[in-house]
Scaffold this motif. Sequence first.
Motif, PDB file in Angstrom:
ATOM      1  N   THR A   1     -13.494  -8.016  15.333  1.00 30.81           N
ATOM      2  CA  THR A   1     -13.252  -8.898  16.536  1.00 30.81           C
ATOM      3  C   THR A   1     -14.280  -8.171  17.760  1.00 30.81           C
ATOM      4  O   THR A   1     -14.589  -8.751  18.591  1.00 30.81           O
TER       5      THR A   1
ATOM      6  N   LYS B   1     -18.488 -12.003  18.222  1.00 35.26           N
ATOM      7  CA  LYS B   1     -18.129 -12.504  19.876  1.00 35.26           C
ATOM      8  C   LYS B   1     -19.313 -13.567  20.032  1.00 35.26           C
ATOM      9  O   LYS B   1     -19.055 -14.626  20.495  1.00 35.26           O
TER      10      LYS B   1
ATOM     11  N   ARG C   1     -18.193 -16.830  18.204  1.00 32.39           N
ATOM     12  CA  ARG C   1     -16.937 -17.315  18.791  1.00 32.39           C
ATOM     13  C   ARG C   1     -17.581 -17.879  20.359  1.00 32.39           C
ATOM     14  O   ARG C   1     -17.070 -19.124  20.447  1.00 32.39           O
TER      15      ARG C   1
END
Length: 263
Positions: free
Chosen positions: A13, A19, A22
Amino acid sequence: MSTSASSMKQGNTGDVWEKGARAGYAVSGVLHLMLGFLIAQIAFSSGGEEASSSQALSSLSDNSFGMIILWVAVIAFAALGLWQLADGLRSHDSAKDRVKALAKAGVYLVLAFTSASIAMGSSSGGGDSQAQGIVAKVLGWPGGQFIVGAIGIGILVAGVFHVVKGLRKKYMEDLKSVPSGSTRMVHGLGTTGYVAKGIALSVVGVLFTYSAVTADPDDAEGLDGAIKSLLDLPGGQIIVAVVGVGFAAYGLYSFIRARYARM
């Protein structure tokens, strides 16, 4: 599988690529919310508006804050497109999964290019004129009608896929476990969003296929033309308004996916 593709997919993550990917889903959410608003405007207006991704992105270029969002969109869509590209290059995926990932990569990379073009002031024309220009060029190629027909059928299949995915709640497979108590909300947004987007894509596919049959590029239309075609149906205003709400729902689902996507 290439080293770059492998490293891109092996992050956690905190990985910059994840990142960015997302963020791409979040930007897609903003875009679909804007499209939902534009489509709803068409439902209750006297005409003249357009509802295409390029039109929604163009509306951001009217102020400095919007320009910042556009450049963020360029980076986010590019990251998501490259992430999907890496996903499509994974050797252990099935052929079907690879094709789906590569198709998504193409869509997001086109959105990144469109965002950059608009940010630099080189955007021109709405969704319909762009679609017709592409079809006119392809129809001039040897076997152009078959190519346009194949594109139309492909878009139609994608539309049907979205509807089925929404009705069967297959979009939940794209998510990790969501917080308890939010499942019903996710189902509502996901089902409404995927079905509405699928209907719009299906109409675009039909228009492209019809253009191939008639060999007339003017029959090929983008999302804005598809929405106007729905508007001509009995009860068209209600149908288009529902589709607008559906696109907004897809946008909200995209925010959920940005947070809980199974990467």
